[in-house]
Design an enzyme around this catalytic site. Structure first.
Site, short mmCIF file in Angstrom:
data_model
loop_
_atom_site.label_atom_id
_atom_site.label_comp_id
_atom_site.label_asym_id
_atom_site.label_seq_id
_atom_site.Cartn_x
_atom_site.Cartn_y
_atom_site.Cartn_z
N ASP B 207 -12.53 3.42 -5.20
CA ASP B 207 -11.54 2.69 -4.42
C ASP B 207 -10.85 3.71 -3.53
OD1 ASP B 207 -9.39 1.40 -3.35
OD2 ASP B 207 -8.56 0.68 -5.26
N GLN B 210 -6.53 4.43 -0.50
CA GLN B 210 -5.56 5.47 -0.13
C GLN B 210 -6.27 6.73 0.36
OE1 GLN B 210 -2.27 5.00 -0.10
NE2 GLN B 210 -2.30 3.00 -1.07
N CYS B 371 1.68 -2.98 -7.59
CA CYS B 371 0.38 -3.53 -8.02
C CYS B 371 -0.31 -2.64 -9.03
CB CYS B 371 -0.56 -3.77 -6.83
SG CYS B 371 0.02 -4.99 -5.68
#
Ligand SMILES: Cc1ncc(COP(=O)(O)O)c(C=O)c1O
Lengths: 159, 413
Positions: B207, B210, B371
């Site tokens: 992921d 960022q 989150c």
């Protein structure tokens, strides 16, 4: 930097609120509660559990809460549990309705009459209406109270 | 602007590219420290999207006429730009999605449910965003996968010993972990994680929501099987995300969504899937957003990732020098390799109250759990404030935050 950076926030964080936020009243579990409900602001991390003890005639004999959250949500729950004690459920719900109006708009046209004194005690929280993202912090306790009162509707005693 | 500014990044010029940075908040300059949630957009991105709509817009892959051909070409050029940005070997390995969330859900369906077998496991970590937790729980429940959670250390780094233990039985089909935590700022050792996963017979998804903003990403160097990022954090528009997926995997993965553009033949009896990546891009794609993302990548490339990294390092150093010095402030995570994301708690006040105060000073930070609820539980905190930096963030803004935090603590004492 000078000390006054946040002085204009004293409208929101009045001394009463800071005080109730730091040292919430009625901050305990009521083991003999007739009604309980959980309130949760998942986005904020405000969480509370509300306990209501009803008298035989249905009025609110005692109210208390536990939980964690911001100064606004804690102060609101603290002030709420103080003010609803001794009220009928209908009066408490009416106060909640008017409190939500107060929190959202800063004014409360319906806050006179028999609830005038109690609404006066809640007035310090009216400053949140200037902070849209914080309104739900102030109203969480009242939503939770409604849920608690609704929750036991089947066994609700005379009103 | 005072303080050590990376000489290779012209901060004043960069800031002038972002119109919103000259807005005032309650009469104060707008100090935007929430780029980790969504970054602001430079004129170059805004302009490219407007230009597309004003001069070259039509649906893609559908019209045998000039405008549609032009739009199709621009859309496909964006795919090439993304491939180059990630150093993918083939632009067909780039799938456009709506966001990181959509991209991870695509993998969870098409690979997790479509290719993996019940009984196989997915490994995530304790510092995942909900977007990299919930899709796997759904795949677990629907398809009988096992979900394993790799621990992180108290300093906020991935516990590689625990990862090895989680991989040991050879039943793991996929390791899906963050390349940079959106709360702790931790950058994970992607190449090493990929090596460990591959040695255990598992594929790996990063992921990069960022990481792609803060670091040069080379999907071939780290040997990622899947790599995900989202346009709006990279100074691009909302509504577009990217899934890099190796061609061999796309080949065997069934489609996620069905509809137009993802088929080569349709009858009422059956449909034949289009070749990848079209197979995974059902319906009209985010065309204008793809053009915006292309412009964002061009913008970032023009400044240069090395300059962006160096600038951020200076900001991180500044923050690490200032924030821990403030009495009552606790930082979450102390990873060695980290980017410009700082989550912190203040002893006298709840995160929301702090954020409201900072807002008065014109400073935008996020407050809550960002989150990442399980991560907050892991550290035993209800909620935090988070300051995250972008390429337009100045050292003076970091100082402003530190000064305001100091005063916020006094306010609530
Ligand atoms: C690490 C991480 N993963 C996933 C996401 C989800 O991105 P999006 O909301 O654009 O799908 C975010 C940001 O919200 C994030 O920070």
């Amino acid at each position: 930097m000078s000390g006054g950076l946040f002085d204009d926030l004293r409208d929101l964080y009045q001394e009463v609120i800071l005080d109730h936020g730091r040292k919430p009243r009625n901050f305990k579990r009521l083991d003999d509660a007739d009604r309980t409900a959980r309130g949760d602001n998942p986005m904020c991390g405000d969480r509370m559990e509300l306990f209501v003890k009803l008298a035989p005639d249905g009025h609110i004999e005692d109210a208390a809460f536990q939980g964690r959250g911001c100064a606004i949500s804690m102060a609101s729950a603290s002030l709420m549990t103080d003010t609803v004690k001794g009220k009928t459920q209908a009066q408490a719900r009416l106060m909640g309705e008017n409190f939500r109006a107060l929190a959202m708009t800063g004014v409360c046209p319906e806050c006179g009459g028999e609830i005038a004194d109690d609404m006066e005690r809640l007035a310090p929280l009216s400053g949140v209406h200037d902070f849209p993202s914080r309104v739900k912090c102030a109203t969480l306790a009242w939503h939770t109270l409604n849920a608690a009162l609704d929750g036991g509707a089947k066994e609700a005693s005379s009103e | 602007m005072d303080g050590p500014i990376a000489p290779w990044l012209n901060l004043d010029a960069v800031r002038a590219d972002f119109p919103i940075l000259s807005e005032k908040v309650r009469g104060k300059p707008f100090t935007f420290l929430d780029s980790g949630a969504s970054a602001q957009k430079p004129r170059q991105v805004i302009g490219a999207m407007v230009r597309m709509m004003e001069t070259a817009y039509a649906n893609v892959h559908r019209g045998a006429y000039h405008m549609s051909e032009q739009a199709t070409e621009a859309y496909e050029l964006s795919r090439v730009a993304v491939a180059t940005f990630l150093n993918a070997g083939d632009s067909r390995e780039i799938i456009f999605t709506g966001s990181s969330t959509n991209a991870i859900n695509l993998v969870a369906h098409s690979y997790g449910r479509g290719v993996m077998q019940p009984g196989q496991a997915v490994v995530i970590s304790e510092m995942e965003h909900h977007a990299n937790i919930v899709p796997w729980q759904m795949a677990r429940d629907a398809h009988g996968l096992e979900l394993r959670v790799c621990r992180i250390t108290d300093s906020g780094e991935l516990d590689l010993d625990d990862l090895a233990a989680k991989l040991a039985d050879g039943r793991v089909g996929l390791v899906a972990v963050t390349h940079m935590s959106n709360v702790l700022g931790t950058v994970t050792p992607a190449a090493q994680i990929a090596r460990m996963a591959h040695e255990a017979g598992a594929k790996v998804l990063f992921d990069g929501s960022q990481a792609a903003v803060h670091r040069r990403v080379d999907v071939r160097e780290i040997d990622a099987d899947f790599y995900v990022f989202t346009g709006h954090k990279l100074y691009g528009p909302t509504g577009i995300g990217v899934l890099y997926a190796k061609g061999a995997l796309q080949e065997v993965m069934p489609p996620f969504l069905g509809g137009g553009d993802m088929i080569s033949e349709v009858s009422f009896e059956r449909s034949v899937w289009a070749p990848y990546p079209a197979k995974f891009e059902a319906g009209t794609p985010p065309i204008i957003e793809a053009i915006g993302l292309h412009a964002a990548i061009d913008y970032v490339n023009a400044i240069g990732m090395p300059a962006i990294e160096a600038h951020e390092r200076a900001l991180v150093d500044r923050a690490m020098a200032r924030l821990p010095q403030i009495e009552g402030v606790t930082l979450l995570g102390r990873a060695q390799d980290r980017g410009g994301v700082f989550a912190f708690a203040l002893d006298t006040a709840h995160a929301h109250d702090v954020a409201t105060l900072l807002d008065r000073a014109g400073i935008a930070v996020r407050s809550g759990r960002h989150c990442a609820e399980p991560l907050h539980e892991r550290f035993g905190v209800e909620s935090t404030c988070r300051a995250s930096f972008g390429l337009y963030t100045t050292p003076a803004e970091v100082d402003l935050l530190a000064d305001a935090l100091h005063q916020a603590r006094e306010f609530f004492r």
